[in-house]
Design a protein around this motif. Sequence first.
Motif, short mmCIF file in Angstrom:
data_model
loop_
_atom_site.label_atom_id
_atom_site.label_comp_id
_atom_site.label_asym_id
_atom_site.label_seq_id
_atom_site.Cartn_x
_atom_site.Cartn_y
_atom_site.Cartn_z
N ALA A 1 0.82 -1.21 0.00
CA ALA A 1 0.00 0.00 0.00
C ALA A 1 0.85 1.26 0.00
CB ALA A 1 -0.95 0.00 1.20
N MET A 2 2.06 1.18 0.60
CA MET A 2 2.92 2.35 0.71
C MET A 2 4.08 2.30 -0.27
SD MET A 2 1.75 4.55 2.82
CE MET A 2 0.70 4.78 4.26
N ALA A 3 4.05 1.35 -1.21
CA ALA A 3 5.07 1.33 -2.25
C ALA A 3 4.95 2.61 -3.07
CB ALA A 3 4.90 0.10 -3.14
N SER A 4 6.04 3.00 -3.74
CA SER A 4 6.09 4.30 -4.41
C SER A 4 4.94 4.50 -5.39
CB SER A 4 7.43 4.46 -5.12
OG SER A 4 7.65 3.40 -6.04
N GLU A 5 4.54 3.43 -6.07
CA GLU A 5 3.49 3.58 -7.08
C GLU A 5 2.09 3.63 -6.46
OE1 GLU A 5 4.47 -0.88 -6.82
OE2 GLU A 5 5.50 1.05 -6.70
N ASN A 6 1.97 3.28 -5.17
CA ASN A 6 0.65 3.25 -4.52
C ASN A 6 0.51 4.28 -3.40
OD1 ASN A 6 -0.09 0.92 -6.05
ND2 ASN A 6 1.05 -0.35 -4.62
N ARG A 7 1.63 4.87 -3.00
CA ARG A 7 1.62 5.69 -1.79
C ARG A 7 0.66 6.86 -1.87
NH1 ARG A 7 6.96 7.05 -1.32
NH2 ARG A 7 7.32 4.97 -0.47
N GLN A 8 0.66 7.55 -3.00
CA GLN A 8 -0.14 8.77 -3.10
C GLN A 8 -1.63 8.48 -2.93
OE1 GLN A 8 0.66 11.18 -6.52
NE2 GLN A 8 -0.68 12.84 -5.86
N LYS A 9 -2.13 7.43 -3.60
CA LYS A 9 -3.56 7.14 -3.48
C LYS A 9 -3.91 6.61 -2.10
CE LYS A 9 -3.36 2.47 -5.52
NZ LYS A 9 -3.82 1.62 -6.65
N THR A 10 -2.97 5.86 -1.48
CA THR A 10 -3.23 5.37 -0.13
C THR A 10 -3.30 6.52 0.87
OG1 THR A 10 -2.11 3.26 -0.61
CG2 THR A 10 -2.37 3.86 1.70
N LEU A 11 -2.34 7.44 0.78
CA LEU A 11 -2.34 8.58 1.70
C LEU A 11 -3.57 9.45 1.49
CD1 LEU A 11 1.42 9.69 1.62
CD2 LEU A 11 0.26 8.20 3.25
N ALA A 12 -3.95 9.65 0.23
CA ALA A 12 -5.14 10.46 -0.05
C ALA A 12 -6.39 9.81 0.54
CB ALA A 12 -5.30 10.65 -1.56
N ALA A 13 -6.50 8.49 0.40
CA ALA A 13 -7.68 7.78 0.94
C ALA A 13 -7.72 7.87 2.46
CB ALA A 13 -7.65 6.32 0.49
N LEU A 14 -6.58 7.69 3.11
CA LEU A 14 -6.55 7.75 4.58
C LEU A 14 -6.80 9.16 5.08
CD1 LEU A 14 -3.59 5.32 5.35
CD2 LEU A 14 -6.03 4.84 5.37
N ASN A 15 -6.34 10.16 4.33
CA ASN A 15 -6.64 11.55 4.69
C ASN A 15 -8.14 11.81 4.61
OD1 ASN A 15 -3.98 12.16 5.15
ND2 ASN A 15 -3.68 13.31 3.26
N ASP A 16 -8.77 11.33 3.53
CA ASP A 16 -10.21 11.52 3.37
C ASP A 16 -10.99 10.85 4.51
OD1 ASP A 16 -10.31 13.14 1.16
OD2 ASP A 16 -10.49 11.51 -0.28
N LEU A 17 -10.57 9.65 4.88
CA LEU A 17 -11.27 8.94 5.94
C LEU A 17 -11.12 9.66 7.28
CD1 LEU A 17 -10.43 5.31 4.83
CD2 LEU A 17 -12.74 6.19 5.21
N TRP A 18 -9.96 10.22 7.54
CA TRP A 18 -9.77 10.98 8.79
C TRP A 18 -10.72 12.17 8.83
CZ3 TRP A 18 -7.86 15.82 10.53
CH2 TRP A 18 -7.42 15.87 11.86
N GLN A 19 -10.93 12.78 7.66
CA GLN A 19 -11.83 13.92 7.58
C GLN A 19 -13.31 13.51 7.63
OE1 GLN A 19 -9.45 16.64 8.11
NE2 GLN A 19 -11.20 17.51 7.08
N GLY A 20 -13.58 12.23 7.38
CA GLY A 20 -14.97 11.77 7.31
C GLY A 20 -15.56 11.94 5.92
#
Length: 504
Positions: free
Chosen positions: A213-232
């Motif tokens: 999930a945190m590999a270079s090719e996946n990191r950006q979308k994973t971080l964006a998704a987790l940021n969105d979930l933190w925000q609700g």
Amino acid sequence: MTAHESNIEAQAVPFVAEGPQPLLREIPPGEVYPVHALGPLQQAVEAVQGMTLAPVAIPAASALAVASLAVQGFVDVETLGGPRPVSLYALTIAKSGERKSSCDAPLMAGLRAFEKEQAKAQRDDMAHWENAYALWKGERDRILAEAKKGKGEKRTAAQADLRALGKEPAAPPSPDRTVTEPTYEGLTRKFAEGMPTLGIFSDEGGQFLGGFAMASENRQKTLAALNDLWQGNPIRRTRQGEGSFTLFGRRLAVHLMVQPGVARAFMADPMAADTGFLPRFLICEPPSTIGTRLQSQVRQDGFALANFSARLREVLDSPLPMDPETRELQPRILPLSRDARMMLSGFSDHVEAAQAPGNEYAHISGYASKAAEQACRIAGVLTAWQDLHASGVTGEAMENAILLAQFYLGEAARLSDAANLSAEIERAEALRVWLLESWAHPEVLPRDVLRLAPIRALREAPAARAALAMLEKHGWLVALEPGTVIRDAARKEAFRIVRPRHEV
């Protein structure tokens, strides 16, 4: 021999009595954890600390994260910027042997037992669903077969029969409440097919931070998704072949326990900081207790842990406020009392002022700008854990939450300073190796470093001077008197290189 040359001979110190010292990444100690501010979680945390003799900050983070996971589906909390989830993201940094797993396990035990029971119940539900689905599909296939045989009235009748048959029976949702190292796709699928409240919990968090999930090719979308979930925010996914879907009303709590090396690499990742992902975490790296954990000091308090597990089970057994078809959570909002709001406003103003250039939090504005919201989230967790039906956040709960938020903000500042120090040490180490292995002269001038240093970062005056000062502090360089003759010229500033005995 000239006077200057005599001077340099007198100052030539190729060795020191104890020899040069290694460059160490020394992290200053943090503040004492305000365990009394945990309110209804305090007794359980102290019980785990008494059993393990680990730093109290470790079970404290576990208790906050477990409580957040338990209550995040029931309530949102009022903040100065509007309602927000009470979901908490925690990152606990401790080296191997600090008993991270031993601290986490007793606080997670009630959740693991609940998941196990729910998994057994789901197997029974799946058997019933498979039968219901087989009957539904058989009837649908029969209706469609009849429709193919005729026209007109038969097709009209078939349409009526299909409407009467209704939708395909929904499979029972996965009962899991936690995952350890999900991919972005796996997490969204889990939210689509399972419970609307989940937690990423791992006492080996390096597996997630270093995983797919945190590999270079996946990191950006994973971080964006987790940021969105933190925000609700809703989860929106579009994928060729799988269609598009949007999931509303999902909540995610996170607790990752990692070793210092893993944490340093993650915290040094510009994407993790620039996306605002790291500042969403309550980060701590408590001082080690290894070497002081004597069996004579162990304290057992099974009563406090039993109470914690009983309360956790009570919350988990409570029906979630959600749409039965879409499983969209519909949490109620916990308002702030007048006292709570006044305290929060004062805390927010204090932190805002401390972000001004040159002030305490100027270098961690990402963390500082979220401190007031973190206080609200923590207050919401403590309030709902004590009473799911509480009418709002009291002044006492907010006071405790501010103390906790202040502690974690202090940890962010301390560890950020340590990260900056680590970068300085890396530059100094590069200079040290270059001077000992590649530099042909017994002395070095600051301008030599600025012109010829092995890494570009050292060719800027502030970085070069910091590296030279660090090598001098650790005994690798000795400052020479101004006017000392070096390479046929009197020098305003120069250093004698100190070599370990085995290199001579």
